[in-house]
Design an enzyme around this catalytic site. Sequence first.
Site, PDB file in Angstrom:
ATOM      1  N   ASP A   1      -6.980  -8.291  -2.696  1.00 44.04           N
ATOM      2  CA  ASP A   1      -7.778  -7.209  -3.287  1.00 44.04           C
ATOM      3  C   ASP A   1      -9.006  -7.719  -4.053  1.00 44.04           C
ATOM      4  O   ASP A   1      -9.790  -6.912  -4.572  1.00 44.04           O
ATOM      5  CB  ASP A   1      -6.902  -6.348  -4.212  1.00 44.04           C
ATOM      6  CG  ASP A   1      -5.985  -5.421  -3.424  1.00 44.04           C
ATOM      7  OD1 ASP A   1      -6.114  -5.342  -2.195  1.00 44.04           O
ATOM      8  OD2 ASP A   1      -5.122  -4.764  -4.058  1.00 44.04           O
TER       9      ASP A   1
ATOM     10  N   ARG B   1     -11.000   6.217  -5.543  1.00 45.18           N
ATOM     11  CA  ARG B   1      -9.556   6.112  -5.341  1.00 45.18           C
ATOM     12  C   ARG B   1      -8.962   5.094  -6.302  1.00 45.18           C
ATOM     13  O   ARG B   1      -7.811   5.221  -6.702  1.00 45.18           O
ATOM     14  CB  ARG B   1      -9.254   5.639  -3.911  1.00 45.18           C
ATOM     15  CG  ARG B   1      -9.405   6.679  -2.841  1.00 45.18           C
ATOM     16  CD  ARG B   1      -8.911   6.118  -1.519  1.00 45.18           C
ATOM     17  NE  ARG B   1      -7.742   5.267  -1.756  1.00 45.18           N
ATOM     18  CZ  ARG B   1      -7.536   4.071  -1.209  1.00 45.18           C
ATOM     19  NH1 ARG B   1      -8.390   3.585  -0.362  1.00 45.18           N
ATOM     20  NH2 ARG B   1      -6.465   3.372  -1.508  1.00 45.18           N
TER      21      ARG B   1
ATOM     22  N   CYS C   1      -5.237   1.909   8.734  1.00 40.88           N
ATOM     23  CA  CYS C   1      -6.206   1.705   7.672  1.00 40.88           C
ATOM     24  C   CYS C   1      -7.221   0.689   8.148  1.00 40.88           C
ATOM     25  O   CYS C   1      -6.893  -0.164   8.970  1.00 40.88           O
ATOM     26  CB  CYS C   1      -5.432   1.188   6.464  1.00 40.88           C
ATOM     27  SG  CYS C   1      -6.401   0.641   5.111  1.00 40.88           S
TER      28      CYS C   1
ATOM     29  N   ARG D   1      -0.960  -1.354   9.177  1.00 40.70           N
ATOM     30  CA  ARG D   1      -0.144  -1.360   7.962  1.00 40.70           C
ATOM     31  C   ARG D   1       1.252  -0.846   8.316  1.00 40.70           C
ATOM     32  O   ARG D   1       1.603   0.296   8.049  1.00 40.70           O
ATOM     33  CB  ARG D   1      -0.778  -0.484   6.870  1.00 40.70           C
ATOM     34  CG  ARG D   1      -2.248  -0.694   6.648  1.00 40.70           C
ATOM     35  CD  ARG D   1      -2.663  -1.554   5.492  1.00 40.70           C
ATOM     36  NE  ARG D   1      -2.028  -1.480   4.224  1.00 40.70           N
ATOM     37  CZ  ARG D   1      -2.645  -1.110   3.098  1.00 40.70           C
ATOM     38  NH1 ARG D   1      -3.852  -0.685   3.125  1.00 40.70           N
ATOM     39  NH2 ARG D   1      -2.011  -1.168   1.950  1.00 40.70           N
TER      40      ARG D   1
ATOM     41  N   LYS E   1      -3.794   0.757 -10.841  1.00 38.11           N
ATOM     42  CA  LYS E   1      -3.526   1.719  -9.760  1.00 38.11           C
ATOM     43  C   LYS E   1      -2.248   1.361  -9.001  1.00 38.11           C
ATOM     44  O   LYS E   1      -1.410   2.212  -8.740  1.00 38.11           O
ATOM     45  CB  LYS E   1      -4.707   1.733  -8.779  1.00 38.11           C
ATOM     46  CG  LYS E   1      -4.418   2.500  -7.502  1.00 38.11           C
ATOM     47  CD  LYS E   1      -5.572   2.462  -6.538  1.00 38.11           C
ATOM     48  CE  LYS E   1      -5.553   1.334  -5.556  1.00 38.11           C
ATOM     49  NZ  LYS E   1      -4.607   1.457  -4.445  1.00 38.11           N
ATOM     50  N   ASN E   2      -2.116   0.079  -8.649  1.00 40.01           N
ATOM     51  CA  ASN E   2      -1.005  -0.299  -7.788  1.00 40.01           C
ATOM     52  C   ASN E   2       0.336  -0.325  -8.519  1.00 40.01           C
ATOM     53  O   ASN E   2       1.382  -0.470  -7.901  1.00 40.01           O
ATOM     54  CB  ASN E   2      -1.266  -1.663  -7.138  1.00 40.01           C
ATOM     55  CG  ASN E   2      -2.353  -1.570  -6.079  1.00 40.01           C
ATOM     56  OD1 ASN E   2      -2.799  -0.475  -5.748  1.00 40.01           O
ATOM     57  ND2 ASN E   2      -2.778  -2.705  -5.563  1.00 40.01           N
TER      58      ASN E   2
HETATM   59  C1  UD1 Z   1      -0.194  -3.295  -1.726  1.00 40.97           C
HETATM   60  C2  UD1 Z   1      -1.385  -2.786  -2.496  1.00 40.97           C
HETATM   61  C3  UD1 Z   1      -2.692  -3.238  -1.864  1.00 40.97           C
HETATM   62  C4  UD1 Z   1      -2.692  -4.756  -1.668  1.00 40.97           C
HETATM   63  C5  UD1 Z   1      -1.435  -5.214  -0.934  1.00 40.97           C
HETATM   64  C6  UD1 Z   1      -1.299  -6.725  -0.863  1.00 40.97           C
HETATM   65  C7  UD1 Z   1      -0.583  -0.694  -3.423  1.00 40.97           C
HETATM   66  C8  UD1 Z   1      -0.726   0.790  -3.497  1.00 40.97           C
HETATM   67  N1  UD1 Z   1      -1.347  -1.324  -2.541  1.00 40.97           N
HETATM   68  O1  UD1 Z   1      -0.232  -2.697  -0.427  1.00 40.97           O
HETATM   69  O2  UD1 Z   1      -3.769  -2.864  -2.727  1.00 40.97           O
HETATM   70  O3  UD1 Z   1      -3.827  -5.133  -0.912  1.00 40.97           O
HETATM   71  O4  UD1 Z   1      -0.261  -4.719  -1.620  1.00 40.97           O
HETATM   72  O5  UD1 Z   1      -1.350  -7.283  -2.124  1.00 40.97           O
HETATM   73  O6  UD1 Z   1       0.155  -1.281  -4.159  1.00 40.97           O
HETATM   74  N2  UD1 Z   1       3.772  -5.602   6.122  1.00 40.97           N
HETATM   75  C9  UD1 Z   1       4.612  -5.594   7.216  1.00 40.97           C
HETATM   76  N3  UD1 Z   1       5.624  -4.672   7.253  1.00 40.97           N
HETATM   77  C10 UD1 Z   1       5.835  -3.787   6.247  1.00 40.97           C
HETATM   78  C11 UD1 Z   1       4.981  -3.807   5.125  1.00 40.97           C
HETATM   79  C12 UD1 Z   1       3.953  -4.738   5.086  1.00 40.97           C
HETATM   80  O7  UD1 Z   1       4.448  -6.388   8.143  1.00 40.97           O
HETATM   81  O8  UD1 Z   1       6.767  -2.986   6.330  1.00 40.97           O
HETATM   82  C13 UD1 Z   1       2.668  -6.590   6.068  1.00 40.97           C
HETATM   83  C14 UD1 Z   1       1.290  -5.936   5.945  1.00 40.97           C
HETATM   84  O9  UD1 Z   1       0.767  -5.567   7.195  1.00 40.97           O
HETATM   85  C15 UD1 Z   1       0.488  -7.050   5.301  1.00 40.97           C
HETATM   86  C16 UD1 Z   1       1.521  -7.718   4.365  1.00 40.97           C
HETATM   87  O10 UD1 Z   1       2.795  -7.343   4.878  1.00 40.97           O
HETATM   88  O11 UD1 Z   1       0.075  -7.987   6.262  1.00 40.97           O
HETATM   89  C17 UD1 Z   1       1.431  -7.314   2.929  1.00 40.97           C
HETATM   90  O12 UD1 Z   1       1.420  -5.914   2.824  1.00 40.97           O
HETATM   91  P1  UD1 Z   1       2.071  -5.153   1.596  1.00 40.97           P
HETATM   92  O13 UD1 Z   1       2.352  -6.110   0.486  1.00 40.97           O
HETATM   93  O14 UD1 Z   1       3.195  -4.319   2.072  1.00 40.97           O
HETATM   94  O15 UD1 Z   1       0.891  -4.188   1.169  1.00 40.97           O
HETATM   95  P2  UD1 Z   1       1.069  -2.770   0.489  1.00 40.97           P
HETATM   96  O16 UD1 Z   1       2.288  -2.809  -0.347  1.00 40.97           O
HETATM   97  O17 UD1 Z   1       0.929  -1.704   1.501  1.00 40.97           O
END
Ligand code: UD1
Length: 420
Positions: free
Chosen positions: A306, A398, A115, A120, A22-23
């Site tokens: 995850d 999902r 979320c 997020r 999915k990711n």
């Molecule tokens: C992706 C995955 C999700 C997984 C996560 C971490 C998808 C669709 N989802 O989510 O299943 O749990 O990676 O492996 O691929 N953060 C910031 N600023 C930002 C972006 C992120 O501070 O702009 C923080 C987040 O709050 C979190 C950490 O960085 O604490 C990691 O998040 P991130 O790797 O971005 O998660 P996603 O890419 O949203």
Amino acid sequence: MDSLLIKGGTPLHGDVTVSGAKNAVLPIMAATLLTGEECVIRRVPKLSDVTFMAEILKSLGAEVKIADGTLTVRAAKLNGVGDYDLIRKMRGSICILGPLLARLHKAKVSLPGGCVIGSRPVDLHLKGIKALGAKVTIDSGYILAKAPKLIGADLFLGGRAGPTVLGTANVMMAATLAEGVTIIESAACEPEVMDVANFLNAMGAKISGIGSPTITITGVKELHGAEHDVIPDRIEAATFAIAAAATDGEVTIHGARTDHMHAVLDKLREAGVKVERKGPSLVVSRGRSLKPVDITTLPYSGFPTDCQAQMMALMMLTNGISIITERVFESRFMHVSEMARLGADIAIEGPSAIVKGGAPLSGAAVMASDLRASAALVIAGMVARGQTLVKRIYHLDRGYENIDDKLRGLGAKIERVQET
Ligand code: UD1
């Protein structure tokens, strides 16, 4: 809304095949917007998030077809405004921002909502595209980004919790069409980010350092259509492995990429679970007895957030105390109160959950709060005495392809019922 009714106490036995990740598929779908030519993506899992992303691509003007796990996208003509409500509902849709900006020089994308697993933010996504020269404003819930020309830059994408998975994918996609060289430091190393980069290279991008914390992208004038097979879902494979151990069964998992699963398989072995490779497949059974293990979630190649909830379900069955520390998403313990309904003894202390394993579990009605929490409740329900009703399983749909069919195929007593 559907629920899953589970009769606990049946060990899982048999064979199961892992679906596409999915990711990986979500950002790959976004990447197809970088060209007007046709892209063909195979091993596309049948998930509501994929259907949702397909709707978003269509709302942007792309032609999208999905049949038998193959997705065809042609984004010949595009408008740069994503449907506010569609995008707001799915976090993964933020990764259309980079491709739209690169292709159309402007993008208007609604801010993805919060979320239950914690706040997020998207600050790192925005930091990245700003470094490439985009002007970004937030207006009425939309991100408005503009850049007559994106220019390659050196940028650092590490945040408070380490690298960002979708943020890395987003900025990398934008940089493929920028003028000059972009170097992303503290890039996410997740296999899903590697898969996106490999797809982009198949489209004619020039990306090196794939899978390392330093990704170098040399911009090109345009990208072309490409074909790609999505990698197998390491989280789905791990979920089946944990379920096999939890139910004291033996499951052969086909199509898993064990080289993407070192941290989980290592923890399972430490917990006394038997994990054997048989050719390209993985055979998992409980082994003699389970031992408590401590787990800290980390960016790849650490233990994946995850899989935290599913591993907690296994530790609930293990005599002794295990400490599970969540370092990626601060509030990702919503499943703990639902696990308590089944009889689990878990206390939250700051970023850690202290699991006193070994208490007998008995079935109850529980509420799924997010995708992986739902999977963990299903695992616990398959072990608990009596019946467990897992409500709101749209979360599961999902991210897990036909999970109830796959579990039934392994002997689980599980059926989908309509919530009243
Ligand atoms: C992706 C995955 C999700 C997984 C996560 C971490 C998808 C669709 N989802 O989510 O299943 O749990 O990676 O492996 O691929 N953060 C910031 N600023 C930002 C972006 C992120 O501070 O702009 C923080 C987040 O709050 C979190 C950490 O960085 O604490 C990691 O998040 P991130 O790797 O971005 O998660 P996603 O890419 O949203």
